[in-house]
Design a protein around this motif. Structure first.
Motif, mmCIF file in Angstrom:
data_model
loop_
_atom_site.group_PDB
_atom_site.id
_atom_site.type_symbol
_atom_site.label_atom_id
_atom_site.label_comp_id
_atom_site.label_asym_id
_atom_site.label_seq_id
_atom_site.Cartn_x
_atom_site.Cartn_y
_atom_site.Cartn_z
ATOM 1 N N PRO A 247 34.247 45.830 65.901
ATOM 2 C CA PRO A 247 33.786 44.615 66.599
ATOM 3 C C PRO A 247 34.845 44.012 67.515
ATOM 4 O O PRO A 247 34.513 43.495 68.584
ATOM 5 N N ARG A 248 36.113 44.063 67.106
ATOM 6 C CA ARG A 248 37.165 43.514 67.963
ATOM 7 C C ARG A 248 37.287 44.324 69.257
ATOM 8 O O ARG A 248 37.522 43.778 70.331
ATOM 9 N N ALA A 249 37.127 45.650 69.149
ATOM 10 C CA ALA A 249 37.188 46.496 70.341
ATOM 11 C C ALA A 249 35.998 46.226 71.253
ATOM 12 O O ALA A 249 36.136 46.215 72.485
ATOM 13 N N VAL A 250 34.820 45.999 70.669
ATOM 14 C CA VAL A 250 33.639 45.666 71.468
ATOM 15 C C VAL A 250 33.865 44.366 72.230
ATOM 16 O O VAL A 250 33.537 44.244 73.416
ATOM 17 N N LEU A 251 34.454 43.379 71.544
ATOM 18 C CA LEU A 251 34.750 42.105 72.201
ATOM 19 C C LEU A 251 35.745 42.312 73.337
ATOM 20 O O LEU A 251 35.587 41.740 74.427
ATOM 21 N N ALA A 252 36.777 43.120 73.108
ATOM 22 C CA ALA A 252 37.769 43.389 74.157
ATOM 23 C C ALA A 252 37.109 44.063 75.354
ATOM 24 O O ALA A 252 37.383 43.706 76.511
ATOM 25 N N ALA A 253 36.236 45.023 75.098
ATOM 26 C CA ALA A 253 35.552 45.703 76.198
ATOM 27 C C ALA A 253 34.667 44.733 76.972
ATOM 28 O O ALA A 253 34.582 44.803 78.207
ATOM 29 N N ALA A 254 34.015 43.817 76.263
ATOM 30 C CA ALA A 254 33.172 42.825 76.940
ATOM 31 C C ALA A 254 34.018 41.892 77.811
ATOM 32 O O ALA A 254 33.634 41.561 78.940
ATOM 33 N N LYS A 255 35.165 41.483 77.306
ATOM 34 C CA LYS A 255 36.047 40.610 78.098
ATOM 35 C C LYS A 255 36.565 41.328 79.338
ATOM 36 O O LYS A 255 36.646 40.741 80.425
ATOM 37 N N VAL A 256 36.913 42.600 79.192
ATOM 38 C CA VAL A 256 37.393 43.370 80.338
ATOM 39 C C VAL A 256 36.275 43.552 81.358
ATOM 40 O O VAL A 256 36.490 43.422 82.571
ATOM 41 N N THR B 285 27.301 44.628 69.083
ATOM 42 C CA THR B 285 28.082 44.466 67.848
ATOM 43 C C THR B 285 27.190 44.309 66.618
ATOM 44 O O THR B 285 27.671 44.338 65.496
ATOM 45 N N PHE B 286 25.876 44.114 66.836
ATOM 46 C CA PHE B 286 24.952 44.027 65.702
ATOM 47 C C PHE B 286 24.413 45.402 65.303
ATOM 48 O O PHE B 286 23.477 45.499 64.505
ATOM 49 N N GLY B 287 24.989 46.463 65.868
ATOM 50 C CA GLY B 287 24.572 47.817 65.526
ATOM 51 C C GLY B 287 24.823 48.137 64.071
ATOM 52 O O GLY B 287 25.671 47.525 63.413
ATOM 53 N N PRO B 288 24.103 49.114 63.531
ATOM 54 C CA PRO B 288 24.215 49.431 62.088
ATOM 55 C C PRO B 288 25.581 49.976 61.677
ATOM 56 O O PRO B 288 25.965 49.862 60.511
ATOM 57 N N ASP C 23 32.567 40.793 60.993
ATOM 58 C CA ASP C 23 32.993 39.763 60.047
ATOM 59 C C ASP C 23 32.909 38.398 60.711
ATOM 60 O O ASP C 23 32.720 38.280 61.924
ATOM 61 N N ILE C 24 33.040 37.363 59.896
ATOM 62 C CA ILE C 24 32.839 35.998 60.397
ATOM 63 C C ILE C 24 33.886 35.598 61.437
ATOM 64 O O ILE C 24 33.524 35.058 62.495
ATOM 65 N N PRO C 25 35.204 35.815 61.216
ATOM 66 C CA PRO C 25 36.178 35.423 62.257
ATOM 67 C C PRO C 25 35.910 36.075 63.608
ATOM 68 O O PRO C 25 36.009 35.421 64.655
ATOM 69 N N THR C 26 35.523 37.366 63.607
ATOM 70 C CA THR C 26 35.238 38.040 64.868
ATOM 71 C C THR C 26 33.956 37.492 65.488
ATOM 72 O O THR C 26 33.874 37.328 66.713
#
Length: 856
Positions: free
Chosen positions: A760-769, A787-790, A795-798
């Motif tokens: 999930p953190r990598a997905v967020l980084a890719a979205a920001k880029v 990020t809701f993929g199976p 996690d909650i912080p992410t």
């Protein structure tokens, strides 16, 4: 021979005034300050431009609380007599009191030009040189002191320590040997001599001369010259191991019998056998089992055996360990063994054993072989408590809550159960529920400061700062300006960081920055506090612990609290640099004071006035102290932190905070990311390159690093021209290595997302880029919702970071994302609609109504 400078005519006083001046010096030394001031005035009445008298009067006034007036007199005195060692010494004392150590040392150096053999100045200079880590100069100063007073033992030890700190162990050894040959008639059980001998052994050991160190140890241990018996045993075992002696095993065994719960002794014993606790070993396990048999009451060998045991052996060993802890009702049993959970198989075995115990110990058990009738009812309670912590730690909150509810039904008055429930709800994302449970725990024992602190911490996590302050006030000083002020005076890092984080989450960056910088101030004070020990430890001959203090102080800012505060404060400064409107928004958001806040402000003003009056009435310090020279607590003219937030150079302030971490926290990738963020904005291109290279060496696939690499390429492309030589070629080469020019940024980002599609953190980084590369908003939102993929374990912080990102995008799908998170994290309240959150907040506030103050 050196030329003796003639005494200036303006310094020479008639006999009467000269006698008065000597009396003035004596009165200052004995802290008879009022008499000293009158004596100085008598001299100045006839000789108003006598520099030394002006300096001494200024020094006296400074001790009397008239700081500004005193400093002005000292400066005037120095100007009037630039060749007086007294004037320069006094000026150095003033500067040292202001923590301006570099300038103070310059003043002492000037004083020594005119009085090279002044012992007081030399001692002060030596302490400053140690404080500033100027070890070569320290050796020279200690040499001079020893030549002047060779009969003083501390001068010999001071020189040896100076050589040691400067890395010259050979000379340190020679100095100690010469010193020991001069000793005569040493009294029995002399602790100072004992410490010196232990230091000598330490020097020999550090030099690699283990045989000589062991011989010196044995001789002085037999003669009882060394009085620390535990230290003798520890050093002897260590030296015998280094020498490969057969006696080493017996030495370690004696230590283990002396203290069978010291892990280090078992590590030493195994190390002597060529074994380690870091790697599983059948031989090591056999040794620990033997010790468990020989020392049945010792927990250390049984616990260490669990760390190195393989699966089958582990099951055999951990079952009696767990059942013993549950039967005895050890509350810390889970904390003791949770480090074993790094191994999934061990975690599973622990779960199976405790679940089986739960069935056996249950009063409702219907099994014919049940042992529930023969066990104490509390055993079942502690089993449920263990399972609740176990499931909470593994992010299985439903099972944890189920276990804790059973335990509460069994014994509702046990504070640990409510605290465990609070922790579980916090991890599950119900911060208001966690605060409510923590308060229920606190009310079960109103005199327990731990429960009080825990409750306040959970209130801060929920963003309820004022309510937390009222809870903390139950145990802080009643005459303090506020509970927070008292906790800051007591250097409570936990409180400062938690409140700063609470303000940060609430969007009050000014108040958050003020608390983060208060943490930095505490570390500055700790660094300053070591000054007194440079002289104290040599006087008391506590050399070994002093050397540990020096090493610890050198790494002071590697403390996690400083790293956290520095990173968070630098993020605020970067945000202010990127968006200066934050400062004006913070200034305008300062709401008018409520009646309660007005009362608190009035109380704070009275408390500050009382502190000032008490300081005036306080007795004078002892003759060897310089407390009167130290600047008093400055008045806080920025209670809201607006001035701190609106500094003219936020990036420079951030750089100062991060500078120590470049050498003290080299393995922390977040530090290097922050250093890059500051460096690239300061146009320090090589610093930025170094930070990225170091971060890449730590974790080349780190999501934050991915964002920075793309940002660095964009920043380089936006440069108006190539950096000048020699920076230009280095910069270009480094850029090509970090992110080759032939790779397009869109392709680079897509490849990164494909490699880490389950993170999930990598997905967020890719979205920001993607957003930084000006991708269409629907594409960015699609990346976010992937990020809701199976296959992705969100996690909650992410998830909260995703919410923050969508908020900055002003995405129309924000509420949809929150709803999805609310459905996924069933116990969490963090993703509820704002109206529902307000209701939950009010419910938590009702639960935390002010209670009668606990008796202290």
């Amino acid at each position: 021979m050196s030329k003796v400078l003639p005494t200036p005519a303006k310094r020479i006083l008639p006999s009467k005034e000269a006698t008065l001046f000597k009396e003035l010096l004596t009165l200052y030394e004995t802290r008879q300050l009022k008499k000293g001031q009158k004596t100085a005035d008598q001299i100045l009445k006839k000789f108003p431009e006598h520099g030394e008298t002006l300096c001494m009067k200024g020094l006296v006034l400074t001790h009397m609380g008239k700081r500004e007036e005193g400093i002005e007199l000292v400066k005037k005195g120095v100007r009037l007599d630039l060749t007086s060692h007294i004037c320069w010494h006094v000026f150095g004392l003033i500067q040292k009191g202001e923590k301006n150590y570099e300038e103070a040392l310059k003043s002492y150096t000037q004083a020594l030009r005119f009085d090279k053999e002044n012992l007081n100045i030399l001692r002060d200079a030596a302490q400053l040189q140690t404080q500033l880590r100027l070890y070569e100069a320290l050796v020279d100063t200690r040499h001079t002191l020893l030549k002047l007073r060779p009969t003083l033992r501390q001068h010999w030890i001071g020189l040896a320590v100076a050589y040691h700190l400067n890395g010259n162990l050979v000379e340190a050894k020679k100095t100690l040997e010469h010193y020991e040959r001069t000793l005569k008639n040493i009294p029995a059980y002399d602790v100072e001599h004992s410490e010196t001998l232990l230091y000598h052994i330490h020097v020999l050991e550090e030099m690699g001369e283990s045989s000589d160190a062991l011989a010196l140890l044995d001789v002085n241990a037999k003669s009882r010259a060394i009085v620390d018996r535990t230290a003798i045993m520890e050093i002897r075992a260590r030296l015998l191991t280094k020498l490969g002696s057969e006696e080493a095993e017996h030495a370690w065994r004696v230590l283990i019998e002396h203290n069978p719960d010291c892990y280090d002794y078992f590590r030493g014993y195994l190390s002597n056998q060529g074994l380690s606790l870091d790697t599983p070993s059948t031989d090591a396990l056999t040794i620990l089992r033997d010790f468990s048999t020989q020392l049945p009451k010792a927990a250390a060998p049984r616990r260490l055996a669990l760390s190195i045991a393989s699966r089958d052996d582990f099951r055999e060993l951990v079952k009696p360990y767990l059942l013993s802890g549950l039967t005895k009702g050890v509350p810390s049993l889970f904390v003791d063994i949770k480090s074993l959970y790094k191994d999934d198989s061990k975690r599973q075995i622990v779960e199976e054993i405790v679940e089986a115990a739960r069935t056996d110990f249950s009063p409702d058990s219907s099994a014919p072989s049940s042992s529930s009738a023969s066990v104490e009812p509390t055993t079942y309670l502690w089993t449920l408590y263990f399972l609740a912590q176990h499931y909470s730690y593994l992010s299985r909150p439903a099972l944890a809550i189920s276990a804790i509810e059973l335990a509460l039904a069994h014994t509702p008055t046990l504070p640990e159960l409510h605290t465990c429930k609070a922790r579980t709800l916090k991890r599950a994302g119900d911060l208001y529920g966690a605060a409510r449970c923590a308060d229920e725990s606190r009310l079960l024992d109103g005199q327990d400061r731990f429960l009080n602190t825990k409750c306040a911490k959970y209130l801060l996590r929920a963003g309820l700062v004022e309510e937390a302050s009222s809870i903390l006030g139950l145990f802080t000083k009643k005459d303090a300006a506020s509970p927070g002020a008292d906790l800051e005076d007591m250097q409570s890092l936990l409180y400062l960081l938690e409140e700063a984080d609470a303000h940060y989450r609430n969007g009050k960056l000014n108040l958050a920055l003020k608390k983060y910088l208060a943490v930095q101030k505490i570390f500055n004070e700790i660094e300053d506090d070591q000054y007194d020990f440079h002289g104290y430890n040599l006087r008391k001959f506590t050399i070994n612990i002093y050397l540990k203090l020096i090493k610890w102080e050198d790494r002071l800012r590697s403390h996690p609290a400083y790293i956290k505060a520095a990173l968070s404060a630098s993020q605020i400064y970067i945000a202010v640099h990127d968006d200066p409107s934050i400062t004006s928004a913070a200034s305008s958001s300062t709401a008018p004071l409520t009646d309660a806040e007005k009362k608190a402000k009035k109380k704070a003003k009275k408390a500050a006035q009382k502190v000032h009056e008490d300081a005036k009435k306080a007795p004078a310090p002892a003759a060897h102290e310089d407390k009167g020279l130290e600047a008093g607590v400055p008045k806080d003219d920025d209670p809201e932190g607006i001035k701190l937030l609106s500094v003219a150079d936020p990036l420079e302030q951030a750089y100062k905070l991060l500078a120590p971490l470049g050498t003290l926290a080299t393995e922390n990738i977040d530090v290097w990311i922050a250093i890059y963020d500051v460096a690239i904005r300061r146009k320090k291109l090589l610093q930025a390159v170094k930070a990225l290279n170091h971060a890449r060496s730590l974790d080349a696939e780190n999501p934050e690093l991915h964002i920075r690499l793309v940002h660095f390429r964009q920043a380089a492309s936006a440069l108006p021209q190539q950096p000048p030589a020699p920076i230009g070629s280095v910069f270009t080469e480094a850029l090509s290595k970090l992110l080759p020019e032939e790779v397009s940024l869109d392709t680079y980002n897509s490849q990164y997302l494909q490699r880490h599609s389950s993170s999930p953190r990598a997905v967020l980084a890719a979205a920001k880029v993607a957003h930084a590369l000006q991708a269409p908003l629907p594409d960015v939102e699609a990346t976010v919702f992937s990020t809701f993929g199976p296959d992705i374990k969100l996690d909650i912080p992410t998830a909260l970071l995703f919410v923050l990102f969508l908020t900055t995008l002003k995405s129309s799908r924000l509420e949809e994302f929150r709803a999805n998170c609310d459905a996924r994290f069933e116990l969490s309240t963090l993703f509820k609609p704002l109206t529902e959150l307000e209701v939950l907040k009010k419910r938590a506030l009702v639960a935390n109504d002010p209670q009668p103050k606990a008796d202290e």
